[in-house]
Design a protein around this motif. Structure first.
Motif, PDB file in Angstrom:
ATOM      1  N   ASN A 265       0.848  -1.191   0.000  1.00 36.69           N
ATOM      2  CA  ASN A 265       0.000   0.000   0.000  1.00 36.69           C
ATOM      3  C   ASN A 265       0.885   1.243   0.000  1.00 36.69           C
ATOM      4  OD1 ASN A 265      -1.976   1.932   0.300  1.00 36.69           O
ATOM      5  ND2 ASN A 265      -2.385   1.481   2.457  1.00 36.69           N
ATOM      6  N   ASN A 266       1.170   1.744  -1.183  1.00 38.39           N
ATOM      7  CA  ASN A 266       1.984   2.954  -1.300  1.00 38.39           C
ATOM      8  C   ASN A 266       1.154   4.226  -1.228  1.00 38.39           C
ATOM      9  OD1 ASN A 266       4.563   1.737  -1.630  1.00 38.39           O
ATOM     10  ND2 ASN A 266       4.013   1.166  -3.719  1.00 38.39           N
ATOM     11  N   SER A 267      -0.136   4.094  -1.016  1.00 39.62           N
ATOM     12  CA  SER A 267      -1.010   5.263  -0.937  1.00 39.62           C
ATOM     13  C   SER A 267      -0.908   5.902   0.447  1.00 39.62           C
ATOM     14  CB  SER A 267      -2.460   4.854  -1.207  1.00 39.62           C
ATOM     15  OG  SER A 267      -3.064   4.312  -0.040  1.00 39.62           O
ATOM     16  N   PRO A 268      -1.412   7.131   0.604  1.00 41.60           N
ATOM     17  CA  PRO A 268      -1.456   7.745   1.933  1.00 41.60           C
ATOM     18  C   PRO A 268      -2.686   7.310   2.735  1.00 41.60           C
ATOM     19  CG  PRO A 268      -2.232   9.297   0.278  1.00 41.60           C
ATOM     20  CD  PRO A 268      -1.808   8.069  -0.473  1.00 41.60           C
ATOM     21  N   ASP A 269      -3.443   6.348   2.179  1.00 44.24           N
ATOM     22  CA  ASP A 269      -4.726   5.962   2.778  1.00 44.24           C
ATOM     23  C   ASP A 269      -4.620   4.635   3.528  1.00 44.24           C
ATOM     24  OD1 ASP A 269      -5.778   8.163   1.350  1.00 44.24           O
ATOM     25  OD2 ASP A 269      -6.131   6.900  -0.408  1.00 44.24           O
ATOM     26  N   THR A 270      -5.442   4.495   4.538  1.00 40.72           N
ATOM     27  CA  THR A 270      -5.597   3.221   5.245  1.00 40.72           C
ATOM     28  C   THR A 270      -6.733   2.447   4.585  1.00 40.72           C
ATOM     29  OG1 THR A 270      -4.797   4.137   7.336  1.00 40.72           O
ATOM     30  CG2 THR A 270      -6.163   2.147   7.451  1.00 40.72           C
ATOM     31  N   LEU A 271      -6.451   1.207   4.196  1.00 39.75           N
ATOM     32  CA  LEU A 271      -7.428   0.403   3.456  1.00 39.75           C
ATOM     33  C   LEU A 271      -8.082  -0.612   4.385  1.00 39.75           C
ATOM     34  CD1 LEU A 271      -5.287  -0.333   0.249  1.00 39.75           C
ATOM     35  CD2 LEU A 271      -6.785   1.625   0.716  1.00 39.75           C
TER      36      LEU A 271
ATOM     37  N   VAL B 258     -14.077  -7.904  -0.471  1.00 44.51           N
ATOM     38  CA  VAL B 258     -13.336  -8.471   0.654  1.00 44.51           C
ATOM     39  C   VAL B 258     -13.299  -7.485   1.811  1.00 44.51           C
ATOM     40  CG1 VAL B 258     -11.156  -9.491   1.390  1.00 44.51           C
ATOM     41  CG2 VAL B 258     -11.889  -9.720  -0.998  1.00 44.51           C
ATOM     42  N   ASP B 259     -13.751  -7.935   2.988  1.00 40.67           N
ATOM     43  CA  ASP B 259     -13.557  -7.184   4.224  1.00 40.67           C
ATOM     44  C   ASP B 259     -12.288  -7.703   4.884  1.00 40.67           C
ATOM     45  OD1 ASP B 259     -15.850  -5.555   4.097  1.00 40.67           O
ATOM     46  OD2 ASP B 259     -17.105  -7.187   4.838  1.00 40.67           O
ATOM     47  N   LEU B 260     -11.359  -6.810   5.136  1.00 42.01           N
ATOM     48  CA  LEU B 260     -10.053  -7.211   5.627  1.00 42.01           C
ATOM     49  C   LEU B 260     -10.094  -7.468   7.138  1.00 42.01           C
ATOM     50  CD1 LEU B 260      -7.894  -4.632   3.653  1.00 42.01           C
ATOM     51  CD2 LEU B 260      -8.462  -6.986   3.014  1.00 42.01           C
ATOM     52  N   PRO B 261      -9.322  -8.449   7.608  1.00 43.63           N
ATOM     53  CA  PRO B 261      -9.312  -8.728   9.054  1.00 43.63           C
ATOM     54  C   PRO B 261      -8.659  -7.608   9.865  1.00 43.63           C
ATOM     55  CG  PRO B 261      -7.670 -10.068   7.929  1.00 43.63           C
ATOM     56  CD  PRO B 261      -8.480  -9.385   6.865  1.00 43.63           C
ATOM     57  N   LYS B 262      -7.799  -6.818   9.199  1.00 43.94           N
ATOM     58  CA  LYS B 262      -7.204  -5.650   9.836  1.00 43.94           C
ATOM     59  C   LYS B 262      -6.853  -4.658   8.736  1.00 43.94           C
ATOM     60  CE  LYS B 262      -2.542  -7.664   9.800  1.00 43.94           C
ATOM     61  NZ  LYS B 262      -1.343  -8.038  10.605  1.00 43.94           N
ATOM     62  N   PRO B 263      -6.793  -3.378   9.052  1.00 41.17           N
ATOM     63  CA  PRO B 263      -6.493  -2.373   8.023  1.00 41.17           C
ATOM     64  C   PRO B 263      -5.081  -2.540   7.461  1.00 41.17           C
ATOM     65  CG  PRO B 263      -7.433  -1.352   9.979  1.00 41.17           C
ATOM     66  CD  PRO B 263      -7.083  -2.757  10.363  1.00 41.17           C
ATOM     67  N   ILE B 264      -4.933  -2.164   6.195  1.00 39.87           N
ATOM     68  CA  ILE B 264      -3.605  -2.098   5.580  1.00 39.87           C
ATOM     69  C   ILE B 264      -3.162  -0.644   5.666  1.00 39.87           C
ATOM     70  CG2 ILE B 264      -2.217  -2.563   3.534  1.00 39.87           C
ATOM     71  CD1 ILE B 264      -4.404  -4.427   2.545  1.00 39.87           C
ATOM     72  N   LEU B 265      -2.123  -0.393   6.420  1.00 36.17           N
ATOM     73  CA  LEU B 265      -1.683   0.977   6.684  1.00 36.17           C
ATOM     74  C   LEU B 265      -0.825   1.499   5.528  1.00 36.17           C
ATOM     75  CD1 LEU B 265      -0.651   0.563  10.432  1.00 36.17           C
ATOM     76  CD2 LEU B 265      -2.851   1.352   9.494  1.00 36.17           C
ATOM     77  N   PRO B 266      -0.717   2.813   5.380  1.00 35.93           N
ATOM     78  CA  PRO B 266       0.179   3.377   4.355  1.00 35.93           C
ATOM     79  C   PRO B 266       1.600   2.845   4.509  1.00 35.93           C
ATOM     80  CG  PRO B 266      -1.207   5.088   5.290  1.00 35.93           C
ATOM     81  CD  PRO B 266      -1.442   3.857   6.122  1.00 35.93           C
ATOM     82  N   GLY B 267       2.168   2.410   3.389  1.00 39.61           N
ATOM     83  CA  GLY B 267       3.530   1.889   3.405  1.00 39.61           C
ATOM     84  C   GLY B 267       3.645   0.423   3.792  1.00 39.61           C
TER      85      GLY B 267
END
Length: 620
Positions: free
Chosen positions: A57-63, A133-142
């Motif tokens: 996740n190279n975006s500035p967003d939390t997915l 897909v609902d993720l089990p935990k967020p994917i953080l930036p970077g």
């Protein structure tokens, strides 16, 4: 101390500005790294596979969610693709009601059975061609996470692009065959259902193993890693390939820096290859018969010449291989490869191959978004097809983009035109999509050369390649490159020609004597303003150009080689519907006055572009 602080602040500001400037070109994008292992049953046309996806996740967003494309689910009765194909005003003849009539063993499907993220189960739902897909935990930036998947699928009967047993008998055209993570970019997720148009994905690496009946020859995207074990024409010179143990072979491909992966397979493929000097190995896979043998043999030379021409003029092809593969339902581009139908005359075969090849530059490496901005990829490619065909296949004595202009004019006059900003799947008619994205898109490119000058245009095309390869530029990015090279302001061109359906129509209203001078009155009839090249032809046959750039261009293009010398320049405010120009020559010296005899201006009514002075003069 104060001076030192100011100096430090100045350096900080300079660094900040530099990073901001760089960020405009080094736009963030997600990184994907696929490892897939699939086994194909050629009796049932079904396959099972595993997929490991390292997702950065190279975006500035939390997915908190993710989406996968499941393209083969479109090939089922009453799918969105089926309904759209049966209800659109002008159906694609290749589709029509064929999906609706597929039987259980002819449909396509992709089912995800297991999906974990970093070992934790995910919650997911099949929503036709999209896996939500609902993720089990967020994917953080970077952050980089790993998705592990088990899936099963069935290859549909060949209808559109992908499938089995196409009209020419090719067994497998395996495009859009795997669960593909949807692209996430500055506009967010691109989880578009598959309705029938084209594709968009994040760049990454693909490590793919395909186990299939040993009699089948494969080709497509990527470099074969175990060529000397596989054979089938891929082995190194002089190598003796060992006989396979068992009834299958496992082909291992690797493709770096691509955004999709296609493969095709047939037990009757002939595999031929040409190693280019300072270029890629070019593979040709086709079923040799009386419909293919002669033309596919000749095709090799045209393909090599086209790769060389594109590399010399628009940026060097960056991969070490390109594959031309018989299959599919017409012609379709994939990274490092193309699927084309092969029973064609020579011009058609060369034309479709060169068209799909040119996609490697715009779809493949620049990575234009074919879904949201199809006019970019198809427009640049269609324009380039005419340029390359003229250079390597057959010289056209006329304006080489004439066919694209005439197609656009028919669209503009039809009443069905829509802005090129329309998403590919949302055009009301296939005609409007085709003539718009291909033909009007090509006109957009050719008119850029008219507006900014051919020399500037050629430089800008190379800078576009150098600055934006592997970075997914959009329409505004393209215009900004053109502006930087030409030092002109061009946002108005994007706004008018892409974001609206306003048309260009200029005319020479009158040419009359004004004492010893000549007064020329021009008029803008259409709603779209453009700069004007007005060519004056004198009685002795000599010519000069009166150049009228728009005020909003904030500059002028340089004189163009091979065009009549520039006599004068006068700016034209776009708000003014008429413009008078005084020529310091008596009217008796003038034979005619014509707006853009080069035909590059997409003027929908050329009947008023030329004024024959001798006809208008009073008879003695």
């Amino acid at each position: 101390m104060l001076k030192r602080l100011n100096l430090t602040a100045g350096i900080f500001l300079l660094v900040l500005v530099w990073h901001t400037t760089e960020a405009q070109v080094e736009r963030w994008q997600q990184k994907v790294k696929y490892e897939m292992d699939v086994t194909m049953d050629v009796e049932t046309n079904q396959y099972r596979g595993t997929q490991k996806l390292a997702y950065t996740n190279n975006s500035p967003d939390t997915l908190t969610r993710a989406f996968y494309h499941l393209y083969y689910n479109a090939f089922q009765p009453n799918s969105m693709m089926d309904v759209r194909s049966r209800t659109i005003a002008d159906p694609d003849r290749r589709v029509g009601n064929r999906i609706f009539n597929l039987g259980p063993d002819e449909i396509g499907y992709v089912k995800v059975n297991v999906l974990t993220m970093d070992g934790q189960p995910t919650s997911f739902v099949h929503e036709e061609t999209i896996l939500e897909v609902d993720l089990p935990k967020p994917i953080l930036p970077g952050q980089t996470v790993t998705f592990d998947m088990e899936f099963e699928a069935q290859v549909p009967l060949q209808i559109r692009r992908a499938g089995r047993d196409n009209a020419e008998g090719i067994r497998y055209s395996m495009a859009q065959w795997y669960p593909k993570m949807a692209a996430y970019d500055i506009r967010g997720w691109h989880a578009n259902p598959y309705i029938g148009r084209e594709f968009y994905g994040n760049f990454g690496d693909f490590d793919v193993k395909i186990t299939i009946d040993k009699t089948y020859t494969l080709g497509g995207t990527g470099y074969l890693q175990n060529a000397n074990e596989i054979g089938h024409g891929y082995e190194d010179a002089g190598v003796t390939v060992p006989a396979p143990q068992g009834s299958t072979l496992t082909w291992h491909f690797f493709a770096p820096d691509v955004h999709d992966f296609m493969w095709a397979a047939d037990p009757n493929y002939t595999h031929e290859k040409v190693q280019m000097e300072d270029g890629p190995m070019v593979h040709f896979l086709y079923v040799k018969n009386d419909k293919t043998a002669e033309n596919w043999s000749r095709l090799k030379g045209y393909t090599v010449d086209a790769i060389k021409f594109m590399s010399d003029n628009f940026g060097k092809y960056p991969y070490d291989q390109f594959s031309v593969v018989q299959g599919g339902d017409g012609g379709m581009e994939y990274p490092m490869s193309t699927l084309i139908t092969g029973h064609r005359n020579m011009r058609s075969l060369a034309g479709v191959t060169i068209h799909e090849l040119i996609h490697m530059w715009y779809y493949g490496v620049l990575g234009f978004n074919e879904s949201s901005e199809p006019w970019l990829d198809e427009g640049f490619t269609t324009w380039g097809t005419n340029v390359v065909m003229d250079a390597v296949f057959e010289k056209d004595p006329n304006f080489i983009q004439d066919g694209n202009y005439r197609s656009y004019f028919r669209l503009a006059e039809s009443g069905f035109e829509e802005p090129l900003t329309t998403h590919a799947d949302h055009y009301d008619r296939n005609f409007a999509y085709g003539a718009g994205t291909y033909s009007k898109g090509a006109v957009f490119v050719e008119q850029l050369a008219y507006i900014m000058g051919k020399e500037n245009f050629d430089k800008a095309m190379l800078r576009l390649w150098n600055d934006w390869q592997f970075k997914h530029p959009n329409g505004n990015d393209v215009i900004r490159i053109m502006e930087k090279v030409s030092d002109l302001e061009l946002d108005w061109y994007l706004d008018y020609f892409v974001a609206s359906t306003k048309t260009i129509d200029y005319g020479v209203k009158n040419v009359e004597a004004a004492g010893d001078n000549t007064k020329i009155t021009l008029e803008r009839v259409g709603q779209m303003p453009m700069p004007i090249d007005l060519v004056v032809t004198y009685q002795d046959g000599s010519q000069e150009t009166i150049y009228l750039p728009l005020v909003i261009m904030r500059g002028s293009k340089p004189e163009e080689e091979g065009k009549p010398a520039r006599l004068m320049t006068e700016k034209w405010p776009w708000t003014n519907y008429t413009k008078e120009v005084t020529l310091a020559r008596p009217i008796s010296d003038i034979q005619s006055v014509e707006i853009d005899p080069s035909l590059r201006l997409a003027d929908i009514n050329r009947a008023n572009n030329k004024f024959e002075v001798s006809v208008a003069l009073p008879q003695k």
